[in-house]
Design a protein around this motif. Structure first.
Motif, PDB file in Angstrom:
ATOM      1  N   LEU A   1       0.814  -1.220   0.000  1.00  0.00           N
ATOM      2  CA  LEU A   1       0.000   0.000   0.000  1.00  0.00           C
ATOM      3  C   LEU A   1       0.845   1.266   0.000  1.00  0.00           C
ATOM      4  CD1 LEU A   1      -2.697  -0.996   2.658  1.00  0.00           C
ATOM      5  CD2 LEU A   1      -2.925  -1.055   0.170  1.00  0.00           C
ATOM      6  N   ASN A   2       2.112   1.137   0.317  1.00  0.00           N
ATOM      7  CA  ASN A   2       2.968   2.312   0.495  1.00  0.00           C
ATOM      8  C   ASN A   2       3.106   3.129  -0.790  1.00  0.00           C
ATOM      9  OD1 ASN A   2       4.720   3.950   2.126  1.00  0.00           O
ATOM     10  ND2 ASN A   2       6.457   3.067   1.037  1.00  0.00           N
ATOM     11  N   GLU A   3       2.991   4.451  -0.649  1.00  0.00           N
ATOM     12  CA  GLU A   3       3.139   5.403  -1.745  1.00  0.00           C
ATOM     13  C   GLU A   3       2.153   5.126  -2.884  1.00  0.00           C
ATOM     14  OE1 GLU A   3       7.261   5.403  -2.820  1.00  0.00           O
ATOM     15  OE2 GLU A   3       7.866   6.472  -1.003  1.00  0.00           O
ATOM     16  N   HIS A   4       0.896   4.925  -2.518  1.00  0.00           N
ATOM     17  CA  HIS A   4      -0.182   4.722  -3.482  1.00  0.00           C
ATOM     18  C   HIS A   4      -1.350   5.651  -3.162  1.00  0.00           C
ATOM     19  CE1 HIS A   4       1.957   1.019  -4.493  1.00  0.00           C
ATOM     20  NE2 HIS A   4       1.176   0.902  -5.562  1.00  0.00           N
ATOM     21  N   PHE A   5      -2.204   5.840  -4.139  1.00  0.00           N
ATOM     22  CA  PHE A   5      -3.486   6.500  -3.904  1.00  0.00           C
ATOM     23  C   PHE A   5      -4.502   5.410  -3.572  1.00  0.00           C
ATOM     24  CE2 PHE A   5      -7.712   7.484  -5.693  1.00  0.00           C
ATOM     25  CZ  PHE A   5      -8.058   8.525  -4.840  1.00  0.00           C
ATOM     26  N   ILE A   6      -5.204   5.558  -2.464  1.00  0.00           N
ATOM     27  CA  ILE A   6      -6.193   4.563  -2.053  1.00  0.00           C
ATOM     28  C   ILE A   6      -7.484   4.816  -2.812  1.00  0.00           C
ATOM     29  CG2 ILE A   6      -7.539   3.655  -0.129  1.00  0.00           C
ATOM     30  CD1 ILE A   6      -5.232   4.475   1.710  1.00  0.00           C
ATOM     31  N   CYS A   7      -7.815   3.907  -3.705  1.00  0.00           N
ATOM     32  CA  CYS A   7      -8.989   4.055  -4.560  1.00  0.00           C
ATOM     33  C   CYS A   7     -10.120   3.160  -4.040  1.00  0.00           C
ATOM     34  CB  CYS A   7      -8.637   3.675  -5.996  1.00  0.00           C
ATOM     35  SG  CYS A   7      -9.951   4.042  -7.178  1.00  0.00           S
TER      36      CYS A   7
ATOM     37  N   ARG B   1      -0.805   2.130 -11.946  1.00  0.00           N
ATOM     38  CA  ARG B   1       0.198   1.493 -11.093  1.00  0.00           C
ATOM     39  C   ARG B   1       0.440   2.283  -9.809  1.00  0.00           C
ATOM     40  NH1 ARG B   1       5.149   4.130 -12.133  1.00  0.00           N
ATOM     41  NH2 ARG B   1       5.112   5.462 -14.003  1.00  0.00           N
ATOM     42  N   ASP B   2      -0.059   3.515  -9.744  1.00  0.00           N
ATOM     43  CA  ASP B   2       0.073   4.318  -8.531  1.00  0.00           C
ATOM     44  C   ASP B   2      -1.154   4.207  -7.628  1.00  0.00           C
ATOM     45  OD1 ASP B   2       2.477   5.120  -9.505  1.00  0.00           O
ATOM     46  OD2 ASP B   2       1.891   7.177  -9.965  1.00  0.00           O
ATOM     47  N   CYS B   3      -2.121   3.386  -8.023  1.00  0.00           N
ATOM     48  CA  CYS B   3      -3.371   3.255  -7.270  1.00  0.00           C
ATOM     49  C   CYS B   3      -3.469   1.897  -6.578  1.00  0.00           C
ATOM     50  CB  CYS B   3      -4.578   3.434  -8.186  1.00  0.00           C
ATOM     51  SG  CYS B   3      -4.705   5.063  -8.942  1.00  0.00           S
ATOM     52  N   ALA B   4      -3.955   1.913  -5.358  1.00  0.00           N
ATOM     53  CA  ALA B   4      -4.296   0.683  -4.641  1.00  0.00           C
ATOM     54  C   ALA B   4      -5.802   0.527  -4.754  1.00  0.00           C
ATOM     55  CB  ALA B   4      -3.863   0.767  -3.181  1.00  0.00           C
ATOM     56  N   MET B   5      -6.233  -0.384  -5.626  1.00  0.00           N
ATOM     57  CA  MET B   5      -7.669  -0.567  -5.885  1.00  0.00           C
ATOM     58  C   MET B   5      -8.251  -1.487  -4.809  1.00  0.00           C
ATOM     59  SD  MET B   5      -7.360   1.205  -8.641  1.00  0.00           S
ATOM     60  CE  MET B   5      -8.894   1.071  -9.546  1.00  0.00           C
TER      61      MET B   5
END
Length: 325
Positions: A104-110, A157-161
């Motif tokens: 989860l680190n350095e992601h946008f939480i979607c 790739r920058d998102c945590a779905m």
């Protein structure tokens, strides 16, 4: 040399006898009193992730921002511990939790289960070059259209779905509870006497959410209904908090609470303007009030034209009419 061999043999026999005596003593030990219980709490500097998010629900959206999240794990055991002396080896819990936080680190939480965000996947393409080559996909992106018309586009790739609805610490705690339990294996935990697991997620010092639940005997799988956040969310309108607070969420909900009772979903025309029945009635009433003022000669002209000195109607004149009861 023979004496050394005899000495070694003696200690080997003594060691074997000691183990037998220890096992016998364990079997003769009475059951611990009911008041005893074991549990372990595991926290570590590596149990953290930095992530961006915004909470959104009907008629409200936070600004995009981020947190330095921290996680801790508690496992509640029985009145005895396993033969190896552990409830569960700290190392197992540390390895699992560290790995999940790193994902989860350095992601946008979607929040994929949101009912107010329109989330879709789009392809970002390069423009045709001078040689007329066809477009080439660069990478997939996630497009989010919010209820207020705001649009966000992030590289996929920058998102945590995540299978959550609001990306709050409460819902993140549910999500992490499921991921950690699957990795530790629920059935193995039960064999060791662990009956309950608790996950704490903090978004800042002094701001944390706790999710605690009994470990299911049948185990847990991905997308299990037991960790579906929608099963833990109440239905119905959001009630503004009565307590005095200066948070943006509370202020926004206080000013929009009347709107919630009028209409849950507003209709919009092609231009994005509100086209619901309620707004249409209000607009017609305003027009009628202005027409009555004109017909009765009560509409005062306060704006003076600089060229010819004549009085003209300005916006302030119309607003004054509408404000009169």
């Amino acid at each position: 040399q023979n004496r050394n061999k005899n000495t070694t043999h003696f200690f080997h026999q003594a060691s074997a006898q000691a183990r037998q005596d220890y096992q016998k003593k364990l079997s003769m030990t009475s059951t611990p009193p009911p008041i005893t219980t074991f549990e372990i709490n595991v926290s570590n500097a590596a149990f953290k992730f930095n992530a961006a998010h915004f909470v959104a629900y009907q008629n409200f959206r936070e600004r995009l921002h981020g947190h330095n999240y921290t996680v801790s794990v508690k496992l509640c055991g029985s009145r005895t511990i396993s033969y190896d002396g552990y409830v569960v080896d700290f190392g197992c819990v540390k390895a699992v939790t560290k790995k999940i936080c790193k994902e989860l680190n350095e992601h946008f939480i979607c929040p994929m289960l949101s009912d107010v965000l329109d989330i879709s996947t789009i392809n970002v393409t390069e423009e045709d070059d001078k040689h007329g080559e066809t477009n080439q996909a660069v990478e997939d992106s996630i497009k989010i259209v919010c209820e207020d018309g705001s649009i966000f586009v992030f590289p996929k790739r920058d998102c945590a779905m995540l299978p959550i609805a609001h990306s709050t610490t409460e819902e993140l705690a549910i999500y992490l509870w499921g991921k950690i339990l699957i990795a530790l294996d629920a059935q193995e935990l039960i064999k060791r006497g662990v009956h309950t697991m608790e996950i704490t997620v903090a978004e800042a010092v002094g701001q944390e959410a706790v999710f605690r639940m009994k470990v299911p005997e049948k185990g847990l799988e991905e997308n299990d209904p037991l960790v579906d956040v929608r099963g833990y969310i109440k239905n119905g309108d959001i009630i503004p908090m009565p307590c005095p607070t200066e948070t943006e969420a509370a202020v926004t909900m206080a000013t929009k609470s009347k709107t919630l009772t009028i209409s849950k979903k507003r209709k919009h025309n092609k231009k994005g303007e509100c086209a619901c029945t309620d707004c249409g009635k209000v607009f017609s009433q305003k027009l009628q009030k202005i027409a009555d003022a004109i017909n009765s000669g009560k509409l005062e002209k306060t704006n003076t034209d600089e060229k010819d000195g004549t009085k003209k109607i300005c916006v302030a004149d119309l607003e004054a009419i509408l404000e009169k009861k």
